[in-house]
Design a protein around this motif. Structure first.
Motif, PDB file in Angstrom:
ATOM      1  N   LYS A 148       0.823  -1.150  -0.023  1.00 10.56           N
ATOM      2  CA  LYS A 148      -0.124   0.089  -0.152  1.00 10.56           C
ATOM      3  C   LYS A 148       0.906   1.171  -0.040  1.00 10.56           C
ATOM      4  O   LYS A 148       0.276   2.661  -0.570  1.00 10.56           O
ATOM      5  CB  LYS A 148      -0.953   0.146   1.091  1.00 10.56           C
ATOM      6  CG  LYS A 148      -2.118  -1.023   1.270  1.00 10.56           C
ATOM      7  CD  LYS A 148      -3.026  -0.992   2.158  1.00 10.56           C
ATOM      8  CE  LYS A 148      -3.853   0.323   2.409  1.00 10.56           C
ATOM      9  NZ  LYS A 148      -4.379   0.566   3.771  1.00 10.56           N
ATOM     10  N   MET A 149       2.144   1.097   0.565  1.00  3.27           N
ATOM     11  CA  MET A 149       2.824   2.510   0.616  1.00  3.27           C
ATOM     12  C   MET A 149       3.391   2.645  -0.857  1.00  3.27           C
ATOM     13  O   MET A 149       3.539   3.910  -0.975  1.00  3.27           O
ATOM     14  CB  MET A 149       4.366   2.085   1.470  1.00  3.27           C
ATOM     15  CG  MET A 149       3.816   1.955   2.972  1.00  3.27           C
ATOM     16  SD  MET A 149       5.459   1.349   3.859  1.00  3.27           S
ATOM     17  CE  MET A 149       6.622   2.624   3.528  1.00  3.27           C
TER      18      MET A 149
ATOM     19  N   GLN B 177       1.623   3.463  -3.650  1.00  6.57           N
ATOM     20  CA  GLN B 177       0.762   4.427  -4.193  1.00  6.57           C
ATOM     21  C   GLN B 177       1.049   5.797  -3.597  1.00  6.57           C
ATOM     22  O   GLN B 177       0.595   6.738  -4.028  1.00  6.57           O
ATOM     23  CB  GLN B 177      -0.663   3.921  -3.793  1.00  6.57           C
ATOM     24  CG  GLN B 177      -1.017   3.999  -2.513  1.00  6.57           C
ATOM     25  CD  GLN B 177      -2.557   3.430  -1.993  1.00  6.57           C
ATOM     26  OE1 GLN B 177      -3.004   2.808  -2.997  1.00  6.57           O
ATOM     27  NE2 GLN B 177      -2.983   3.766  -1.110  1.00  6.57           N
ATOM     28  N   ASP B 178       1.755   5.983  -2.388  1.00  6.31           N
ATOM     29  CA  ASP B 178       1.856   7.166  -1.803  1.00  6.31           C
ATOM     30  C   ASP B 178       3.446   7.714  -2.422  1.00  6.31           C
ATOM     31  O   ASP B 178       3.891   8.862  -2.205  1.00  6.31           O
ATOM     32  CB  ASP B 178       2.210   7.078  -0.251  1.00  6.31           C
ATOM     33  CG  ASP B 178       0.689   6.810   0.128  1.00  6.31           C
ATOM     34  OD1 ASP B 178      -0.377   7.343  -0.432  1.00  6.31           O
ATOM     35  OD2 ASP B 178       0.611   5.951   1.223  1.00  6.31           O
TER      36      ASP B 178
ATOM     37  N   THR C 122       5.827   9.489  -5.117  1.00  8.82           N
ATOM     38  CA  THR C 122       5.895  10.613  -6.039  1.00  8.82           C
ATOM     39  C   THR C 122       6.804   9.875  -7.443  1.00  8.82           C
ATOM     40  O   THR C 122       7.475   8.860  -7.225  1.00  8.82           O
ATOM     41  CB  THR C 122       6.551  11.738  -5.494  1.00  8.82           C
ATOM     42  OG1 THR C 122       7.863  11.675  -5.574  1.00  8.82           O
ATOM     43  CG2 THR C 122       5.878  12.253  -4.468  1.00  8.82           C
TER      44      THR C 122
ATOM     45  N   ASP D 254      10.316   9.812  -6.261  1.00  8.41           N
ATOM     46  CA  ASP D 254      10.631   8.756  -5.298  1.00  8.41           C
ATOM     47  C   ASP D 254      10.892   7.452  -5.989  1.00  8.41           C
ATOM     48  O   ASP D 254      11.785   6.685  -5.524  1.00  8.41           O
ATOM     49  CB  ASP D 254       9.648   8.616  -4.174  1.00  8.41           C
ATOM     50  CG  ASP D 254       9.541  10.092  -3.472  1.00  8.41           C
ATOM     51  OD1 ASP D 254      10.539  10.681  -3.254  1.00  8.41           O
ATOM     52  OD2 ASP D 254       8.214  10.161  -2.860  1.00  8.41           O
TER      53      ASP D 254
ATOM     54  N   THR E 108      13.290   7.339  -1.525  1.00  9.79           N
ATOM     55  CA  THR E 108      12.679   8.635  -0.915  1.00  9.79           C
ATOM     56  C   THR E 108      13.550   8.795   0.573  1.00  9.79           C
ATOM     57  O   THR E 108      14.500   7.868   0.651  1.00  9.79           O
ATOM     58  CB  THR E 108      11.324   8.533  -0.379  1.00  9.79           C
ATOM     59  OG1 THR E 108      10.671   9.580   0.363  1.00  9.79           O
ATOM     60  CG2 THR E 108      10.963   7.291   0.352  1.00  9.79           C
TER      61      THR E 108
ATOM     62  N   GLN F 218      10.394  10.361   5.275  1.00  5.81           N
ATOM     63  CA  GLN F 218       9.059  10.071   4.418  1.00  5.81           C
ATOM     64  C   GLN F 218       8.706   8.606   4.464  1.00  5.81           C
ATOM     65  O   GLN F 218       7.555   8.213   4.890  1.00  5.81           O
ATOM     66  CB  GLN F 218       9.698  10.599   2.854  1.00  5.81           C
ATOM     67  CG  GLN F 218       8.303  10.239   2.129  1.00  5.81           C
ATOM     68  CD  GLN F 218       7.076  11.005   2.297  1.00  5.81           C
ATOM     69  OE1 GLN F 218       7.043  12.214   2.904  1.00  5.81           O
ATOM     70  NE2 GLN F 218       6.020  10.657   1.454  1.00  5.81           N
TER      71      GLN F 218
ATOM     72  N   LEU G 122       5.361   7.295   5.954  1.00  6.37           N
ATOM     73  CA  LEU G 122       4.348   6.292   5.158  1.00  6.37           C
ATOM     74  C   LEU G 122       4.048   5.108   6.138  1.00  6.37           C
ATOM     75  O   LEU G 122       2.967   4.505   6.009  1.00  6.37           O
ATOM     76  CB  LEU G 122       5.067   5.820   3.837  1.00  6.37           C
ATOM     77  CG  LEU G 122       5.200   7.106   2.891  1.00  6.37           C
ATOM     78  CD1 LEU G 122       6.022   6.570   1.648  1.00  6.37           C
ATOM     79  CD2 LEU G 122       3.933   7.667   2.494  1.00  6.37           C
TER      80      LEU G 122
ATOM     81  N   LYS H 189       1.348   6.086   8.600  1.00  5.07           N
ATOM     82  CA  LYS H 189       0.445   6.141   7.678  1.00  5.07           C
ATOM     83  C   LYS H 189      -0.374   5.124   7.427  1.00  5.07           C
ATOM     84  O   LYS H 189      -1.781   4.784   7.539  1.00  5.07           O
ATOM     85  CB  LYS H 189       0.471   6.962   6.406  1.00  5.07           C
ATOM     86  CG  LYS H 189      -0.758   7.275   5.616  1.00  5.07           C
ATOM     87  CD  LYS H 189      -0.227   7.897   4.349  1.00  5.07           C
ATOM     88  CE  LYS H 189      -1.697   8.089   3.525  1.00  5.07           C
ATOM     89  NZ  LYS H 189      -1.271   8.869   2.333  1.00  5.07           N
ATOM     90  N   ASN H 190       0.438   3.955   7.185  1.00  8.32           N
ATOM     91  CA  ASN H 190      -0.218   2.444   6.932  1.00  8.32           C
ATOM     92  C   ASN H 190      -0.212   1.613   8.081  1.00  8.32           C
ATOM     93  O   ASN H 190      -0.308   0.493   7.949  1.00  8.32           O
ATOM     94  CB  ASN H 190       0.718   1.959   5.711  1.00  8.32           C
ATOM     95  CG  ASN H 190       0.250   2.669   4.182  1.00  8.32           C
ATOM     96  OD1 ASN H 190      -0.510   2.556   3.872  1.00  8.32           O
ATOM     97  ND2 ASN H 190       1.280   3.498   4.187  1.00  8.32           N
TER      98      ASN H 190
ATOM     99  N   TYR I 146      12.424   1.434  -1.670  1.00 12.34           N
ATOM    100  CA  TYR I 146      12.027   2.877  -0.976  1.00 12.34           C
ATOM    101  C   TYR I 146      13.349   3.843  -0.620  1.00 12.34           C
ATOM    102  O   TYR I 146      13.386   4.897  -0.692  1.00 12.34           O
ATOM    103  CB  TYR I 146      11.238   2.576   0.359  1.00 12.34           C
ATOM    104  CG  TYR I 146      10.121   2.034   0.200  1.00 12.34           C
ATOM    105  CD1 TYR I 146       9.090   2.444  -0.653  1.00 12.34           C
ATOM    106  CD2 TYR I 146       9.359   1.005   0.961  1.00 12.34           C
ATOM    107  CE1 TYR I 146       7.709   1.978  -0.820  1.00 12.34           C
ATOM    108  CE2 TYR I 146       8.251   0.427   0.692  1.00 12.34           C
ATOM    109  CZ  TYR I 146       7.437   0.871  -0.054  1.00 12.34           C
ATOM    110  OH  TYR I 146       6.114   0.491  -0.369  1.00 12.34           O
TER     111      TYR I 146
END
Length: 405
Positions: A284-285, A287-288, A290, A293, A298, A302, A306, A309-310, A324
């Protein structure tokens, strides 16, 4: 004709000894872990000085053209990340890329005696690593206390062996790579399966489900080939081997029940399990990320954002960690290059496929590739262990790699 009076590369063997036996648990137990989380703490600092010494003292060592390109590209990615105001992650690049490439260059020019002593060290390490794991499981005590560093990783109701290399995932990765080398070797069947079952028991002590399932599957493939497809083994020997394997399995299951080994197997590996769910959430990470990135990675801040967030505490997938941190371009290059190196080292397509299958699953369920433990070096050592068991001559061991010079 190779000379019999050959000089053994003792400096490289010291590096191998330190790498094998002075893992995170031992370094922590001896109080040799740096207090500050800097460049040294994140690298394989105990072994790299000996590796550099071995490289500089051996005039025969040289990198192949493709090795030089890879090393240049790796350093370029680090500089580019710094240019983009992100952490360069030089320490991780050293451990997972530069160090194993140096090891491969040294082994490519190593003589048979150096390789022979390396295999002796590997065999001793395997026995010690598995022995410590079993002792910890039986006594319910982490011998080389690793708790001070991983309070979150040890649960009182579920003790997992930490042996010589710290976190159970790291130990399971290392033991699994050596088990596949044993399974693909031409050792006698009793010796092969005795060592394999020892490793399998250690995996139960580390309590890592993915490794247990994976190496259990490899055991099934190996038995099928040795007991049913191998025409060079007499029927009598196959029957004796069948009962020998049955006795080993019976003993393994008794020990599992007696000492409650592999207790995490009771939890199914699906999206509802917390540990397995973490691996699903990594996807899922993506899709965040850029457009900058994705190709170049990244930064740590960041990634932490992420993860929160997940709902993730840890990233237990080495490929996604590389993606990542360094981007998809470097990830693809990394996979292709090391797959090519492994293909050149293996003696057959079957060996290559089995190694790739095991490594692909381990790397996708394990974050050890991105720690300060040089697990790719252990993979290289394991392949040379298998080749030595199968050939025991310099020309045969280095046949494929010599073609690349």
């Amino acid at each position: 004709m190779q000379r019999t009076n050959i000089k053994i590369d003792w400096v490289f063997l010291i590096y191998a000894f330190v790498t094998l036996f002075f893992g995170t648990s031992i370094m922590s137990f001896c109080g040799l872990i740096p207090t500050e989380d800097g460049l040294i703490a994140r690298t394989h600092y105990q072994g790299i000085p000996f590796l550099i010494w071995a490289y500089l003292s051996n005039r025969k060592v040289r990198f192949l053209k493709e090795d030089k390109i890879f090393l240049f590209f790796s350093l370029l990615i680090v500089l580019l990340r710094i240019f983009l105001f992100r952490v360069g992650n030089l320490a991780q690049m050293l451990t997972m890329s530069i160090e194993p490439m140096m090891v491969l260059a040294i082994l490519r020019s190593a003589n048979i005696k150096t390789i022979k002593y390396l295999t002796y060290l590997m065999c001793l390490f395997f026995l010690v690593e598995c022995g410590v794991a079993l002792l910890e499981a039986v006594t319910r005590v982490v011998i080389f206390d690793y708790k001070n560093m991983w309070n979150d990783g040890i649960m009182l109701y579920e003790l997992r062996s930490h042996s010589l290399h710290g976190h159970p995932l790291q130990n399971a990765f290392i033991v699994s790579t050596m088990m596949i080398a044993v399974m693909l070797s031409k050792l006698s069947l009793p010796m092969k399966y005795s060592l394999y079952f020892l490793g399998l028991m250690a995996l139960f002590c580390f309590n890592t489900r993915s490794s247990i399932y994976l190496m259990g599957g490899v055991l099934g493939v190996g038995l099928w080939r040795d007991l049913f497809l191998n025409k060079n083994v007499s029927v009598t020997k196959k029957i004796l081997m069948f009962f020998f394997v049955w006795a080993c399995l019976a003993y393994l299951f008794v020990q599992i029940e007696t000492f409650e080994l592999g207790s995490r197997l009771a939890t199914k590996m699906n999206k509802d399990d917390a540990s397995s769910q973490a691996r699903f959430l990594i996807l899922k990470m993506l899709q965040d990320l850029t457009f900058v990135d994705l190709p170049f990675g990244t930064d740590g801040v960041q990634i932490e954002f992420l993860m929160k967030k997940n709902g993730l505490r840890y990233l237990e997938n080495s490929l996604f960690i590389i993606l990542y941190q360094f981007g998809i371009l470097y990830l693809i290059y990394y996979i292709v290059l090391w797959a090519k190196k492994l293909f050149a080292l293996c003696d057959s397509k079957y060996q290559f496929i089995m190694y790739m299958l095991v490594l692909a699953i381990l790397i996708n369920t394990n974050n050890s590739l991105c720690t300060n433990t040089p697990v790719i070096v252990f993979v290289i050592f394991s392949v040379y262990l298998m080749k030595y068991f199968n050939h025991k001559t310099y020309e045969a061991i280095n046949n494929n790699t010599n073609l690349q010079r």
